[in-house]
Write a protein that holds these residues in place. Structure first.
Motif, PDB file in Angstrom:
ATOM      1  N   GLY A  99      27.917  57.255  37.737  1.00  0.00           N
ATOM      2  CA  GLY A  99      27.211  56.856  36.527  1.00  0.00           C
ATOM      3  C   GLY A  99      25.852  56.269  36.845  1.00  0.00           C
ATOM      4  O   GLY A  99      25.614  55.729  37.928  1.00  0.00           O
ATOM      5  N   ILE A 100      24.970  56.318  35.896  1.00  0.00           N
ATOM      6  CA  ILE A 100      23.577  55.935  36.131  1.00  0.00           C
ATOM      7  C   ILE A 100      23.392  54.424  36.186  1.00  0.00           C
ATOM      8  O   ILE A 100      22.442  53.906  36.799  1.00  0.00           O
ATOM      9  N   ASN A 101      24.284  53.653  35.552  1.00  0.00           N
ATOM     10  CA  ASN A 101      24.108  52.204  35.473  1.00  0.00           C
ATOM     11  C   ASN A 101      25.016  51.436  36.429  1.00  0.00           C
ATOM     12  O   ASN A 101      25.149  50.219  36.301  1.00  0.00           O
ATOM     13  N   ASN A 102      25.640  52.108  37.361  1.00  0.00           N
ATOM     14  CA  ASN A 102      26.605  51.450  38.244  1.00  0.00           C
ATOM     15  C   ASN A 102      26.088  51.239  39.659  1.00  0.00           C
ATOM     16  O   ASN A 102      26.857  50.834  40.536  1.00  0.00           O
ATOM     17  N   PHE A 103      24.804  51.484  39.902  1.00  0.00           N
ATOM     18  CA  PHE A 103      24.256  51.282  41.237  1.00  0.00           C
ATOM     19  C   PHE A 103      22.739  51.162  41.138  1.00  0.00           C
ATOM     20  O   PHE A 103      22.127  51.553  40.151  1.00  0.00           O
ATOM     21  N   PHE A 104      22.141  50.589  42.183  1.00  0.00           N
ATOM     22  CA  PHE A 104      20.691  50.603  42.349  1.00  0.00           C
ATOM     23  C   PHE A 104      20.395  50.619  43.840  1.00  0.00           C
ATOM     24  O   PHE A 104      21.235  50.243  44.664  1.00  0.00           O
ATOM     25  N   LYS A 110      13.368  52.149  57.439  1.00  0.00           N
ATOM     26  CA  LYS A 110      14.448  52.545  58.339  1.00  0.00           C
ATOM     27  C   LYS A 110      15.620  53.171  57.606  1.00  0.00           C
ATOM     28  O   LYS A 110      16.229  54.120  58.081  1.00  0.00           O
ATOM     29  N   ASN A 111      15.995  52.656  56.437  1.00  0.00           N
ATOM     30  CA  ASN A 111      17.185  53.146  55.748  1.00  0.00           C
ATOM     31  C   ASN A 111      17.052  52.939  54.248  1.00  0.00           C
ATOM     32  O   ASN A 111      16.046  52.401  53.757  1.00  0.00           O
ATOM     33  N   LEU A 112      18.090  53.362  53.544  1.00  0.00           N
ATOM     34  CA  LEU A 112      18.182  53.214  52.089  1.00  0.00           C
ATOM     35  C   LEU A 112      19.368  52.304  51.782  1.00  0.00           C
ATOM     36  O   LEU A 112      20.500  52.597  52.156  1.00  0.00           O
ATOM     37  N   LYS A 113      19.093  51.207  51.111  1.00  0.00           N
ATOM     38  CA  LYS A 113      20.142  50.242  50.764  1.00  0.00           C
ATOM     39  C   LYS A 113      20.684  50.568  49.378  1.00  0.00           C
ATOM     40  O   LYS A 113      19.939  50.642  48.409  1.00  0.00           O
ATOM     41  N   ILE A 114      22.003  50.750  49.294  1.00  0.00           N
ATOM     42  CA  ILE A 114      22.678  51.050  48.027  1.00  0.00           C
ATOM     43  C   ILE A 114      23.546  49.851  47.659  1.00  0.00           C
ATOM     44  O   ILE A 114      24.397  49.422  48.448  1.00  0.00           O
ATOM     45  N   GLN A 115      23.347  49.312  46.454  1.00  0.00           N
ATOM     46  CA  GLN A 115      24.149  48.202  45.954  1.00  0.00           C
ATOM     47  C   GLN A 115      24.898  48.664  44.708  1.00  0.00           C
ATOM     48  O   GLN A 115      24.289  49.044  43.715  1.00  0.00           O
ATOM     49  N   SER A 116      26.215  48.656  44.788  1.00  0.00           N
ATOM     50  CA  SER A 116      27.051  49.068  43.652  1.00  0.00           C
ATOM     51  C   SER A 116      27.447  47.853  42.832  1.00  0.00           C
ATOM     52  O   SER A 116      27.406  46.716  43.309  1.00  0.00           O
ATOM     53  N   ASN A 117      27.868  48.103  41.598  1.00  0.00           N
ATOM     54  CA  ASN A 117      28.189  47.018  40.675  1.00  0.00           C
ATOM     55  C   ASN A 117      29.639  46.577  40.748  1.00  0.00           C
ATOM     56  O   ASN A 117      29.951  45.437  40.404  1.00  0.00           O
ATOM     57  N   ASN A 118      30.538  47.437  41.171  1.00  0.00           N
ATOM     58  CA  ASN A 118      31.957  47.074  41.211  1.00  0.00           C
ATOM     59  C   ASN A 118      32.611  47.760  42.404  1.00  0.00           C
ATOM     60  O   ASN A 118      32.014  48.624  43.058  1.00  0.00           O
ATOM     61  N   ASP A 120      35.178  49.834  42.488  1.00  0.00           N
ATOM     62  CA  ASP A 120      35.489  51.259  42.320  1.00  0.00           C
ATOM     63  C   ASP A 120      34.277  52.130  42.662  1.00  0.00           C
ATOM     64  O   ASP A 120      34.407  53.172  43.329  1.00  0.00           O
ATOM     65  N   THR A 121      33.105  51.695  42.201  1.00  0.00           N
ATOM     66  CA  THR A 121      31.883  52.430  42.534  1.00  0.00           C
ATOM     67  C   THR A 121      31.628  52.413  44.035  1.00  0.00           C
ATOM     68  O   THR A 121      31.248  53.431  44.631  1.00  0.00           O
TER      69      THR A 121
END
Length: 399
Positions: A99-104, A110-118, A120-121
């Motif tokens: 989903g579009i609103n569950n991560f940023f 050096k890298n790409l940092k992914i932060q999820s909201n919950n 399950d994501t």
């Protein structure tokens, strides 16, 4: 105040008024029939008001509890992806997946940092990265972390199974029990690590003082001061369990696991991090030293005299080392007279240098003598005042 709110016919046929009063009352008919009791409308209103207020209070309390529960829930750990070539396509995949609103995300060099909201994501993204064999690393989720305690004074020959059963019988959920070994001799110590399942009652276990007929002491484990190093890729900051980078040898500068290295002990090692003539886990490595300085500077950031620095991991790995912040204003050095204002613009004469130094010394001695004499005179005055006050107090007490 009485109000007429309605009429009711008793069995005798005589009408009786229904009155609003503050207490129960009885109104007898003239025909001496049975008495008629009247309801208390005011009390009914008060009861309804009390029940409504209780409902609102309970609703507020429930909302506050829900807010506290939401605050306690922490975000999942970040995911660091390396070697990404097409961000637009990767973003489309993540949107279709969670989903579009569950991560940023946040990009660095050096890298790409992914932060999820919950959680399950987080697990869905990790599953996709594993299936696509991407290069990434992450950390253990807060909900999966065990509550670790240290149990002291148990005999070193005590079976770990018995320790787990004894703690389980008290009411705690035990995940694992391990015996602590000496760092150098690798011999068993009377210390055990016990990992408990996360629960609210875990804090109560520190009041436990005996199990298995043994007086014990339960403590929190010491916090790790050294930066953790991955034994898979040899980089600092994460562990092997949550690392999906290619394996690199700790003894040579090659992309294979340490167990598959064919280099003999006679051949000099090569650090895969900086290229030095030592293994990658050597604590004297410049990369490790610089990261330790960064770690300690962050831990002491509350100290107002702590010097700030613009250290980052990329500069350290590239060998640029530690760079001090030029904008930081250090305390002035009183021994450095270059910043002092010049008292005279005329150049000093070399011939009179000795005479001026002698005169300055004599003047300084005279100044010190004057200051001491004035201090002694003031001290005498203070002593005289104190003596007079004490005498007056003593006289009043004697009278």
């Amino acid at each position: 105040m009485l109000k007429r709110v309605g009429e009711r016919m008793p069995p005798c046929g005589t009408p009786a008024l229904i009155l609003v009063i503050s207490e129960y009352a009885e109104q007898k008919c003239t025909c001496k029939c049975r008495s008629v009791k009247y309801a208390i409308l005011d009390n009914e209103k008060n009861e309804n008001y009390n029940t409504d207020s209780n409902k609102t209070k309970s609703d507020k309390n429930s909302n506050a509890n829900m807010d506290m529960n939401e605050i306690k829930i922490k975000q999942p750990p970040p995911i660091f992806v390396r070697g990404l070539l097409d961000f637009a396509a990767f973003r489309t995949v993540l949107i279709n997946l969670v989903g579009i609103n569950n991560f940023f995300v946040k990009s660095t060099s050096k890298n790409l940092k992914i932060q999820s909201n919950n959680s399950d994501t987080y697990r869905s993204i990790i599953k996709y990265l594993k299936e696509s064999k991407a290069e990434y690393h992450t950390f253990q989720a807060q909900e999966d972390k065990s509550f670790r305690i240290v149990v002291r004074n148990l005999h070193l020959s005590t079976p770990t199974v018995d320790i787990g059963i004894a703690i389980q019988d008290i009411g705690y959920t035990v995940r694992s029990v391990s015996n602590v070994l000496h760092k150098t001799t690798k011999s068993k110590l009377p210390i055990f690590f016990v990992d408990l399942k996360p629960a609210e009652i875990n804090q109560d276990i520190f009041h436990l003082n005996s199990i298995l007929n043994t007086k014990i002491k339960i403590e929190e484990p010491y916090k790790r001061r050294e930066i953790i190093q991955c034994i898979n890729c040899q980089e600092y900051g994460h562990s092997k369990t949550y690392c999906a980078y290619p394996s690199r040898c700790v003894r040579c500068n090659s992309n294979h696991s340490t167990s598959a290295c064919n280099k003999t002990s006679d051949q000099p090692p090569v650090c895969v991090l900086c290229g030095g003539a030592y293994t990658a886990n050597y604590r004297g490595c410049q990369v490790h030293k610089n990261l330790q300085k960064l770690h300690h500077s962050k831990s002491n950031s509350n100290n107002k005299f702590n010097k700030k620095s613009n250290i980052n991991y990329c500069n350290i790995v590239k060998g640029e080392g530690v760079k001090s912040d030029s904008t930081h204003t250090s305390p002035p050095d009183l021994t450095d007279t270059s910043s002092f204002p010049q008292l005279s613009q005329k150049p000093p004469q070399i011939k009179s240098q000795n005479n001026t130094s002698q005169n300055s010394n004599e003047n300084s001695h005279e100044f010190i003598a004057i200051q001491l004499s004035s201090l002694i005179s003031e001290f005498k005055l203070i002593i005289n005042l104190l003596i007079s006050l004490l005498t007056t107090v003593i006289d009043k007490l004697l009278k």
